[in-house]
Design a protein around this motif. Structure first.
Motif, PDB file in Angstrom:
ATOM      1  N   GLY A   1      26.802 -13.325 -17.552  1.00 56.35           N
ATOM      2  CA  GLY A   1      25.434 -11.903 -18.320  1.00 56.35           C
ATOM      3  C   GLY A   1      25.080 -13.005 -18.838  1.00 56.35           C
ATOM      4  O   GLY A   1      23.670 -12.330 -20.242  1.00 56.35           O
ATOM      5  N   GLN A   2      24.935 -14.179 -19.693  1.00 54.84           N
ATOM      6  CA  GLN A   2      24.697 -14.841 -20.774  1.00 54.84           C
ATOM      7  C   GLN A   2      23.105 -15.455 -20.904  1.00 54.84           C
ATOM      8  O   GLN A   2      22.582 -16.288 -22.270  1.00 54.84           O
ATOM      9  N   GLY A   3      22.589 -15.963 -19.461  1.00 59.50           N
ATOM     10  CA  GLY A   3      21.658 -16.778 -19.705  1.00 59.50           C
ATOM     11  C   GLY A   3      21.417 -18.122 -20.049  1.00 59.50           C
ATOM     12  O   GLY A   3      23.069 -18.919 -20.210  1.00 59.50           O
ATOM     13  N   THR A   4      20.235 -18.624 -20.827  1.00 60.71           N
ATOM     14  CA  THR A   4      20.859 -20.049 -21.441  1.00 60.71           C
ATOM     15  C   THR A   4      21.023 -19.843 -22.684  1.00 60.71           C
ATOM     16  O   THR A   4      21.688 -21.285 -23.655  1.00 60.71           O
ATOM     17  N   GLY A   5      21.674 -18.892 -23.393  1.00 59.19           N
ATOM     18  CA  GLY A   5      23.078 -18.226 -24.401  1.00 59.19           C
ATOM     19  C   GLY A   5      23.997 -18.501 -24.347  1.00 59.19           C
ATOM     20  O   GLY A   5      25.007 -18.508 -24.899  1.00 59.19           O
ATOM     21  N   PHE A   6      24.525 -19.104 -22.814  1.00 59.31           N
ATOM     22  CA  PHE A   6      25.916 -19.307 -22.857  1.00 59.31           C
ATOM     23  C   PHE A   6      27.027 -20.425 -23.654  1.00 59.31           C
ATOM     24  O   PHE A   6      27.545 -19.837 -23.319  1.00 59.31           O
ATOM     25  N   PHE A   7      26.079 -21.448 -23.998  1.00 59.80           N
ATOM     26  CA  PHE A   7      27.157 -22.230 -24.641  1.00 59.80           C
ATOM     27  C   PHE A   7      27.675 -21.939 -25.996  1.00 59.80           C
ATOM     28  O   PHE A   7      28.297 -21.952 -26.046  1.00 59.80           O
ATOM     29  N   GLY A   8      26.969 -20.938 -26.178  1.00 57.00           N
ATOM     30  CA  GLY A   8      26.903 -20.145 -27.823  1.00 57.00           C
ATOM     31  C   GLY A   8      28.467 -18.841 -27.356  1.00 57.00           C
ATOM     32  O   GLY A   8      29.757 -19.077 -28.501  1.00 57.00           O
ATOM     33  N   TRP A   9      28.081 -18.573 -26.083  1.00 58.75           N
ATOM     34  CA  TRP A   9      29.586 -17.948 -25.492  1.00 58.75           C
ATOM     35  C   TRP A   9      30.559 -18.021 -25.852  1.00 58.75           C
ATOM     36  O   TRP A   9      31.694 -17.762 -25.590  1.00 58.75           O
ATOM     37  N   LEU A  10      30.271 -19.283 -24.563  1.00 59.11           N
ATOM     38  CA  LEU A  10      32.007 -20.186 -23.723  1.00 59.11           C
ATOM     39  C   LEU A  10      32.371 -20.406 -25.018  1.00 59.11           C
ATOM     40  O   LEU A  10      33.632 -20.860 -24.959  1.00 59.11           O
ATOM     41  N   LEU A  11      32.034 -20.888 -26.098  1.00 61.39           N
ATOM     42  CA  LEU A  11      32.455 -21.624 -27.048  1.00 61.39           C
ATOM     43  C   LEU A  11      33.623 -20.567 -28.645  1.00 61.39           C
ATOM     44  O   LEU A  11      34.377 -21.042 -28.214  1.00 61.39           O
ATOM     45  N   TYR A  12      32.812 -19.175 -27.958  1.00 63.90           N
ATOM     46  CA  TYR A  12      34.149 -18.020 -28.538  1.00 63.90           C
ATOM     47  C   TYR A  12      34.787 -17.745 -27.239  1.00 63.90           C
ATOM     48  O   TYR A  12      35.322 -16.317 -27.652  1.00 63.90           O
ATOM     49  N   ASP A  13      34.233 -17.879 -26.177  1.00 56.02           N
ATOM     50  CA  ASP A  13      35.215 -17.553 -25.256  1.00 56.02           C
ATOM     51  C   ASP A  13      36.724 -18.357 -25.217  1.00 56.02           C
ATOM     52  O   ASP A  13      36.789 -18.663 -24.309  1.00 56.02           O
ATOM     53  N   SER A  14      37.862 -17.223 -25.671  1.00 55.31           N
ATOM     54  CA  SER A  14      39.253 -18.989 -25.536  1.00 55.31           C
ATOM     55  C   SER A  14      39.492 -18.184 -24.308  1.00 55.31           C
ATOM     56  O   SER A  14      40.180 -19.869 -24.032  1.00 55.31           O
ATOM     57  N   GLY A  15      39.714 -17.380 -23.394  1.00 51.45           N
ATOM     58  CA  GLY A  15      40.352 -17.689 -22.563  1.00 51.45           C
ATOM     59  C   GLY A  15      39.551 -18.367 -21.569  1.00 51.45           C
ATOM     60  O   GLY A  15      39.990 -20.146 -20.829  1.00 51.45           O
ATOM     61  N   SER A  16      38.247 -19.056 -20.901  1.00 51.74           N
ATOM     62  CA  SER A  16      37.964 -19.768 -20.299  1.00 51.74           C
ATOM     63  C   SER A  16      37.438 -21.457 -21.184  1.00 51.74           C
ATOM     64  O   SER A  16      38.209 -22.325 -19.616  1.00 51.74           O
TER      65      SER A  16
END
Ligand code: PFF
Length: 478
Positions: free
Chosen positions: A128-143
Motif C-alpha cells: 500500500g506504499q506505492g513509490t514510498g515503499f523504500f522508506g517503509w521497508l527500511l522500518y519494517d523489521s519483519g520484512s
C-alpha cells in the motif's frame, strides 16, 4: 572426480563463477552513479588504467597463490610464509563483514523482485506504499529480517552444494541469463525518448572532477575497482585453488576484469538512461537501486513497467547471489582446509551452516537500523555514540558511523581490503619473488608473455596505488 576440497568441472565453469563473483551490486548499483558523478568518460579512463595496471596483476597474484598452494586464503599464506598468515585472516574477516551487509541488500533486491511479480499478476506488491515503499521497508523489521534470511539461505544452499555441484552449476546458468536480461533491458530503454540524456550523464567526458579533486576520483575509482573485482579478500585465491593446473591463469586474469567492466558499462547503459527517459533524478547516488528505479518502473506504467521491473530486479538478484556465494565460499573453504589438514573430512555442509549463521547474526543490526535514518529498531552506531539525526543531517557525523552498513563497509572495503592487497603485492613483488607467479602461469605449458609488465605491477604500481587508496579511504571516513 572432485577431490576432497572440490574442483571446477571446466575452465568455462570457473570463469562463470569468477565473473559471477566480480559482477554484483557493485557493477549495477555503484558503477553507473560513481561514473556519472566523477567525470563520466574521464572516470572510466582512470578506472580502466587502474584495472589494467593494478587489478589484473592482483587478480593474477591471487589466482596464482591459490592454485600454487591448493589452499584457500589462510592456508595459502601459511604455506608461503607463516608470519604473514594474518593477511589471510584479514581477508577472511573482510569477506565475512562484506557478506553480512551484502546479504541485507540482496534480501531487499529479492523483496523488490517479488513485489513486481505480485504486481504483474494484478496484486499490490508494495504494501500500500506505492513509490514510498523504500522508506517503509527500511522500518519494517519483519520484512527486512525475513528477506535477509531468505537471501542468506539461498547463498547457503548453493555453497553447501559444493564447488562443482553448487557454485559452478548455478553460475553457469545464472551468468548467461544475467547477460541476456541486461541486453533486453538495454534495448528496451534505448528505444525510449529521452534516454540519450542518461548516456550523456554517464559517458560525457568531464575533466573538471579530475582537475578539482584528482585523489578523490582516484580513490573512488580504485575502491570501486577492488570491490567490483572481488580482490583483496582471498575469494579469487580460493577460486583459483580449485582450478586445474593445465588452465591458463594469465588469460583468465584478463578475461575476468574484462567481463566485469563490460557488464558494469552495460549496467550504466541501462540504469541511467532509464532514469533520464522516465523523469527520475539520476544523481540520486546510493538511493538509485531501490527508490529511483522503482519510480522509473512506476512511470513506465502498466504491465510493461511491472515486467521490466521484475526482469531488472531478477537480474540484480542473480548478480548478488553469484557474488554472495563467493564471499561465503571464501570463509567456508578456510574451515574445510583446516579439517583436511587435520586428516578429517572437510565437513563442508556443517562449516557452511556455522559460518552463514555467524554472518547472519553479525548482519542483523544492518537489517534493522533503517540504514541510519534514525529512530529504528536498532540504533545506528552514531546514535549509540550520542549523536542525533540532526547531527547526521548537519554533516557532523563521520561517514564510518552513520549506519551499521557503512561501519562494516569502512572496515572491510575501506581498510582490510586495500591493506591485504597491498601486503600481498609487496610479498609477491619483493619477498616471495615474481617467480611464484611465473611458475604457476607456466605450469600448464603456457608462456608467461607479460612477465615484465606484471613484475613492474607487483613491485611498484600496485603497492603504491594501494597505499594511496588506503590513505585516501581512511581520510574520507572521518
Ligand atoms: N564484486 C562484487 C560486486 O561488485 O558487487 C562484490 C564482492 C564479491 C566483493 C566478492 C568482494 C568479494 F570477495
Amino acid at each position: 572426480m572432485e577431490n576432497k576440497r572440490g574442483s571446477w568441472g571446466s575452465n568455462f565453469g570457473f570463469l562463470m563463477a569468477a565473473v559471477g563473483s566480480a559482477v554484483g551490486l557493485g557493477n549495477i548499483w555503484g558503477f553507473p552513479y560513481k561514473m556519472g558523478s566523477n567525470g563520466g568518460f574521464a572516470f572510466l579512463l582512470v578506472y580502466l588504467l587502474l584495472a589494467a595496471f593494478v587489478g589484473v596483476a592482483v587478480m593474477l597474484g591471487e589466482l596464482a597463490m591459490g592454485r600454487k598452494t591448493g589452499q584457500s586464503t589462510v592456508g595459502a599464506y601459511k604455506q608461503l610464509s607463516e608470519k604473514f598468515v594474518f593477511v589471510g585472516y584479514f581477508g577472511t574477516l573482510c569477506g565475512f563483514l562484506i557478506l553480512s551487509f551484502y546479504s541485507v541488500l540482496g534480501g531487499m533486491v529479492l523483496r523488490y523482485a517479488i513485489g513486481y511479480l505480485i504486481a504483474m499478476f494484478g496484486g499490490d506488491g508494495w504494501a500500500g506504499q506505492g513509490t514510498g515503499f523504500f522508506g517503509w521497508l527500511l522500518y519494517d523489521s519483519g520484512s527486512m529480517l525475513l528477506f535477509y534470511a531468505l537471501f542468506s539461505i539461498i547463498t547457503l544452499v548453493i555453497v553447501m552444494g559444493g564447488v562443482k555441484g553448487g557454485i559452478e552449476k548455478f553460475s553457469s546458468v545464472a551468468m548467461p541469463a544475467l547477460a541476456a536480461l541486461l541486453l533486453i533491458i538495454i534495448i528496451y530503454i534505448a528505444c525510449q525518448p529521452g534516454a540519450v540524456d542518461g548516456y550523456k550523464f554517464v559517458f560525457k567526458p568531464n575533466f573538471e572532477p579530475l582537475k578539482n579533486d584528482f585523489f578523490g576520483v582516484l580513490k573512488t575509482a580504485a575502491g570501486q575497482m577492488f570491490f567490483s573485482l572481488s580482490l583483496g579478500m582471498g575469494v579469487m585465491a580460493t577460486y583459483g585453488s580449485y582450478l586445474d593446473k593445465k588452465e591458463n591463469l594469465q588469460k583468465n586474469a584478463v578475461i575476468i576484469p574484462f567481463f566485469d567492466t563490460l557488464i558494469a558499462l552495460m549496467a550504466a547503459c541501462a540504469v541511467m538512461p532509464a532514469c533520464a527517459a522516465f523523469g527520475v533524478d539520476f544523481g540520486a547516488g546510493p538511493g538509485l537501486l531501490f527508490a529511483s528505479m522503482q519510480t522509473v518502473f512506476a512511470n513506465m506504467g502498466g504491465f510493461i513497467g511491472n515486467l521490466m521491473g521484475f526482469l531488472f530486479y531478477f537480474l540484480v538478484l542473480i548478480a548478488a547471489v553469484t557474488s554472495s556465494i563467493s564471499l561465503l565460499e571464501g570463509t567456508v573453504a578456510v574451515l574445510n582446509d583446516r579439517n583436511i589438514a587435520k586428516g578429517k573430512e572437510p565437513a563442508r555442509k556443517k562449516n557452511s551452516l556455522i559460518i552463514a549463521g555467524l554472518i547472519f547474526i553479525v548482519g542483523i543490526p544492518v537489517a534493522l537500523d533503517a540504514l541510519g535514518s534514525g529512530g529504528a529498531a536498532v540504533p545506528a552506531p552514531y546514535e549509540l555514540l550520542g549523536f542525533t539525526v540532526e547531527d547526521l543531517g548537519a554533516g557532523l557525523v563521520p561517514v564510518a558511523i552513520d549506519c551499521w552498513l557503512d561501519l562494516y563497509d569502512c572496515l572491510s572495503e575501506g581498510i582490510f581490503m586495500p591493506l591485504g592487497a597491498m601486503i600481498m603485492s609487496i610479498l609477491i613483488g619483493w619477498v616471495w619473488g615474481t617467480k611464484l607467479v611465473k611458475e604457476e602461469v607456466e605450469a600448464g605449458g603456457h608462456t608467461y608473455k607479460a612477465a615484465k609488465f606484471f613484475e613492474i605491477c607487483f613491485k611498484f604500481i600496485a603497492p603504491i596505488g594501494l597505499l594511496i587508496v588506503l590513505i585516501a579511504q581512511i581520510q574520507s571516513f572521518f
